[in-house]
Design a protein around this motif. Structure first.
Motif, PDB file in Angstrom:
ATOM      1  N   UNK A  97     -11.327   6.496   0.254  1.00 56.09           N
ATOM      2  CA  UNK A  97     -11.509   5.051   0.135  1.00 56.09           C
ATOM      3  C   UNK A  97     -11.196   4.582  -1.281  1.00 56.09           C
ATOM      4  N   UNK A  98     -11.751   5.266  -2.270  1.00 53.20           N
ATOM      5  CA  UNK A  98     -11.556   4.848  -3.664  1.00 53.20           C
ATOM      6  C   UNK A  98     -10.088   4.912  -4.057  1.00 53.20           C
ATOM      7  N   UNK A  99      -9.407   5.991  -3.667  1.00 57.19           N
ATOM      8  CA  UNK A  99      -8.002   6.131  -4.006  1.00 57.19           C
ATOM      9  C   UNK A  99      -7.162   5.084  -3.280  1.00 57.19           C
ATOM     10  N   UNK A 100      -7.369   4.941  -1.981  1.00 53.82           N
ATOM     11  CA  UNK A 100      -6.559   3.999  -1.201  1.00 53.82           C
ATOM     12  C   UNK A 100      -6.803   2.568  -1.653  1.00 53.82           C
ATOM     13  N   UNK A 101      -8.038   2.233  -1.994  1.00 51.29           N
ATOM     14  CA  UNK A 101      -8.348   0.883  -2.498  1.00 51.29           C
ATOM     15  C   UNK A 101      -7.507   0.579  -3.730  1.00 51.29           C
ATOM     16  N   UNK A 102      -7.421   1.538  -4.639  1.00 54.58           N
ATOM     17  CA  UNK A 102      -6.630   1.336  -5.852  1.00 54.58           C
ATOM     18  C   UNK A 102      -5.140   1.294  -5.547  1.00 54.58           C
ATOM     19  N   UNK A 103      -4.688   2.148  -4.634  1.00 56.82           N
ATOM     20  CA  UNK A 103      -3.266   2.169  -4.269  1.00 56.82           C
ATOM     21  C   UNK A 103      -2.862   0.859  -3.601  1.00 56.82           C
ATOM     22  N   UNK A 104      -3.695   0.367  -2.699  1.00 57.98           N
ATOM     23  CA  UNK A 104      -3.369  -0.895  -2.026  1.00 57.98           C
ATOM     24  C   UNK A 104      -3.438  -2.069  -2.999  1.00 57.98           C
ATOM     25  N   UNK A 105      -4.307  -1.980  -4.005  1.00 56.06           N
ATOM     26  CA  UNK A 105      -4.316  -3.011  -5.043  1.00 56.06           C
ATOM     27  C   UNK A 105      -3.030  -2.959  -5.856  1.00 56.06           C
ATOM     28  N   UNK A 106      -2.539  -1.759  -6.137  1.00 52.36           N
ATOM     29  CA  UNK A 106      -1.246  -1.632  -6.813  1.00 52.36           C
ATOM     30  C   UNK A 106      -0.142  -2.266  -5.965  1.00 52.36           C
ATOM     31  N   UNK A 107      -0.224  -2.082  -4.648  1.00 50.46           N
ATOM     32  CA  UNK A 107       0.754  -2.707  -3.757  1.00 50.46           C
ATOM     33  C   UNK A 107       0.674  -4.227  -3.842  1.00 50.46           C
ATOM     34  N   UNK A 108      -0.537  -4.773  -3.863  1.00 50.50           N
ATOM     35  CA  UNK A 108      -0.682  -6.227  -3.975  1.00 50.50           C
ATOM     36  C   UNK A 108      -0.050  -6.732  -5.261  1.00 50.50           C
ATOM     37  N   UNK A 109      -0.233  -6.002  -6.351  1.00 48.20           N
ATOM     38  CA  UNK A 109       0.389  -6.378  -7.615  1.00 48.20           C
ATOM     39  C   UNK A 109       1.907  -6.364  -7.516  1.00 48.20           C
ATOM     40  N   UNK A 110       2.439  -5.554  -6.601  1.00 45.26           N
ATOM     41  CA  UNK A 110       3.887  -5.459  -6.392  1.00 45.26           C
ATOM     42  C   UNK A 110       4.385  -6.449  -5.351  1.00 45.26           C
ATOM     43  N   UNK A 111       3.515  -7.355  -4.890  1.00 51.65           N
ATOM     44  CA  UNK A 111       3.924  -8.379  -3.934  1.00 51.65           C
ATOM     45  C   UNK A 111       3.843  -7.951  -2.485  1.00 51.65           C
ATOM     46  N   UNK A 112       3.249  -6.800  -2.216  1.00 52.42           N
ATOM     47  CA  UNK A 112       3.122  -6.294  -0.850  1.00 52.42           C
ATOM     48  C   UNK A 112       1.880  -6.899  -0.215  1.00 52.42           C
ATOM     49  N   UNK A 113       2.060  -7.515   0.942  1.00 48.57           N
ATOM     50  CA  UNK A 113       0.942  -8.149   1.634  1.00 48.57           C
ATOM     51  C   UNK A 113       0.530  -7.407   2.894  1.00 48.57           C
ATOM     52  N   UNK A 114       1.339  -6.434   3.338  1.00 45.89           N
ATOM     53  CA  UNK A 114       1.000  -5.628   4.515  1.00 45.89           C
ATOM     54  C   UNK A 114       1.551  -4.227   4.323  1.00 45.89           C
ATOM     55  N   UNK A 115       0.765  -3.235   4.728  1.00 48.22           N
ATOM     56  CA  UNK A 115       1.175  -1.841   4.592  1.00 48.22           C
ATOM     57  C   UNK A 115       1.052  -1.136   5.932  1.00 48.22           C
ATOM     58  N   UNK A 116       2.009  -0.282   6.228  1.00 54.45           N
ATOM     59  CA  UNK A 116       1.925   0.612   7.372  1.00 54.45           C
ATOM     60  C   UNK A 116       1.488   1.976   6.884  1.00 54.45           C
ATOM     61  N   UNK A 117       0.239   2.336   7.145  1.00 53.51           N
ATOM     62  CA  UNK A 117      -0.312   3.600   6.646  1.00 53.51           C
ATOM     63  C   UNK A 117      -0.132   4.688   7.702  1.00 53.51           C
ATOM     64  N   UNK A 118       0.759   5.617   7.417  1.00 59.59           N
ATOM     65  CA  UNK A 118       1.088   6.730   8.306  1.00 59.59           C
ATOM     66  C   UNK A 118       0.018   7.799   8.081  1.00 59.59           C
ATOM     67  N   UNK A 119      -1.024   7.732   8.890  1.00 62.66           N
ATOM     68  CA  UNK A 119      -2.298   8.399   8.587  1.00 62.66           C
ATOM     69  C   UNK A 119      -2.505   9.643   9.457  1.00 62.66           C
ATOM     70  N   UNK A 120      -2.505  10.808   8.796  1.00 66.38           N
ATOM     71  CA  UNK A 120      -2.718  12.053   9.558  1.00 66.38           C
ATOM     72  C   UNK A 120      -3.831  12.929   8.986  1.00 66.38           C
TER      73      UNK A 120
END
Length: 444
Positions: A97-120
């Motif tokens: 959770x902590x890592x993904x929260x930070x990664x998705x925040x980095x995505x928001x800073x890059x203008x990404x508003x939706x992510x497809x998380x290929x989760x295994x």
């Protein structure tokens, strides 16, 4: 909630228009008006070029922890994979959770508003289920909510280490044993305003042929997106031919996996028949150029695939960098290197892959456009940075695609809410620190 955003320049369909007011009510665009003279009273001003929010159609959030550490020495995709397994072995629902929260925040800073998380990464070490069998997936959904972006959780079936081979010790965390058990677990996940539940087949080597249709039928019954790593490596193609006498694409076609809601990720090493199968079935292609070059995978036939009918989307995959503008131009520049000719896609076509078609690949069919009724997900790219200053405004799209980087994103709006304002994340003010701390926790 009602708000009016005034874009200094806005990309509407294929044209850049000056002075566009976007009225938003309850998270959707309700009106688009050209008001070039000045912002209407009370409007929130977005200086630069505003485009629909960017869609990152292929992500492995935990791979972000590998950035930099895998650039020492030589090797191949397969040696890189061993390092990746070591990171995966240390994750818990809390640290993920902590890592993904930070990664998705980095995505928001890059203008990404939706992510497809290929989760295994589903289970505890050794393959033991958590008390909540979907604890890892739920952690990702919660992380996206905290970071302020949308997520399509592409819950991934990963059952074997190769054709006819049981999972290795690292892959036990990934496996549900059978596709039926995978389907039972995934069926407990629920969509929400910011999250959709989709499906994925990790690859033809990771799901036995007889079980491919189970995953495809689960997705079909729910009209959910279905993604699959496809022909990323020539070794996968060779092993598939040895086991089944056909290419991975043909194997997927024969088991009902291909279709308009399916996206093949990478689609790098394809035959002419493979391309025809993907195009005629309108199966999408997600290109991940920064990862494909980082892992020395090769250059896929993106232009030919699109001509044959396969819609294109883009992903940052292993997050060697998180920059959808770089992914977009890299697709064009790779094709230039491969063919020694220029101009395979216009800037508008590349933006469409990064926005509307990317959202469609993730099941967000009402996103990716600046028009009434669409989700109010917006990204504004600065036109006055050292990279973007100079060209005339009518070429703003070309400037953004071929010169701007994620560092030039000034505003990110999701569901009408300002998630990034003037380059600062409004929910997680120090994203760099959040990344550093969450990655350090995996190394302690």
């Amino acid at each position: 909630m009602q708000v009016t955003y005034w874009a200094e320049h806005a990309w509407l369909d294929t044209n850049v228009e000056p002075g566009v007011a976007l009225e938003v009510t309850d998270g959707r665009i309700t009106a688009v008006r050209k008001e070039a003279e000045a912002p209407p009273p009370g409007a929130v001003v977005l200086r630069g070029l505003t485009v629909p929010g960017l869609a990152n159609a292929h992500s492995h959030a935990f791979h972000r922890a590998l950035r930099g550490t895998v650039q020492v020495g030589s090797g191949t995709f397969w040696t890189w994979r061993e390092v990746m397994y070591q990171v995966a072995s240390r994750l818990t629902p809390e640290t993920y959770f902590s890592l993904a929260r930070a990664v998705y925040a980095e995505m928001a800073l890059a203008g990404i508003t939706a992510v497809g998380e290929f989760h295994y990464l589903h289970h505890a070490p050794g393959g033991v289920a958590y008390s909540d069998p979907n604890a890892m997936g739920e952690a990702l959904i919660a992380a996206a909510a905290d970071a302020g972006i949308r997520i399509t959780l592409l819950d991934t079936a990963y059952l074997s280490s190769g054709f006819g081979k049981a999972p290795n010790k690292h892959q036990l965390r990934f496996s549900d044993g059978t596709a039926e058990a995978w389907a039972e677990r995934v069926s407990a996940l629920k969509s929400s305003d910011h999250a959709l539940i989709g499906a994925a087949i990790h690859s033809v080597r990771a799901v036995p042929a007889a079980q491919l249709s189970t995953v495809a039928q689960w997705a079909e019954a729910r009209r959910a997106p279905l993604h699959v790593h496809l022909s990323e490596q020539t070794a996968e193609n060779d092993a598939c031919r040895a086991a089944h006498g056909c290419t991975p694409t043909r194997l997927l076609a024969d088991h009902g996996v291909l279709g308009p809601r399916t996206t093949g990720v990478h689609n790098t090493h394809l035959t002419n028949e493979d391309i025809a199968l993907l195009g005629s079935s309108v199966t999408g292609t997600c290109m991940c150029p920064t990862t494909e070059r980082d892992l020395a995978d090769g250059i896929g036939p993106a232009a030919t695939l699109q001509r044959e009918g396969s819609p294109l989307s883009l992903g940052s995959d292993s997050h060697a960098v998180i920059d959808l503008l770089e992914e977009a131009r890299a697709m064009e520049l790779n094709e230039r290197l491969r063919t020694r000719t220029r101009g395979h896609w216009t800037a508008a076509a590349l933006l469409r892959a990064a926005t509307e078609d990317g959202h469609a690949a993730l099941g967000w069919h009402d996103a990716g456009r600046l028009e009434p009724g669409a989700l109010a997900d917006l990204t504004t790219v600065a036109l006055d940075s050292v990279r973007t200053a100079g060209p005339v405004p009518r070429l703003a799209a070309e400037t953004a695609v071929f010169a701007a980087t994620a560092a030039d994103v000034r505003h990110t709006v999701v569901a009408g809410r300002h998630v990034v304002r003037d380059g600062v994340h409004t929910l997680i003010p120090d994203v760099a620190r959040a990344l550093a701390e969450s990655i350090a926790a995996l190394r302690s």
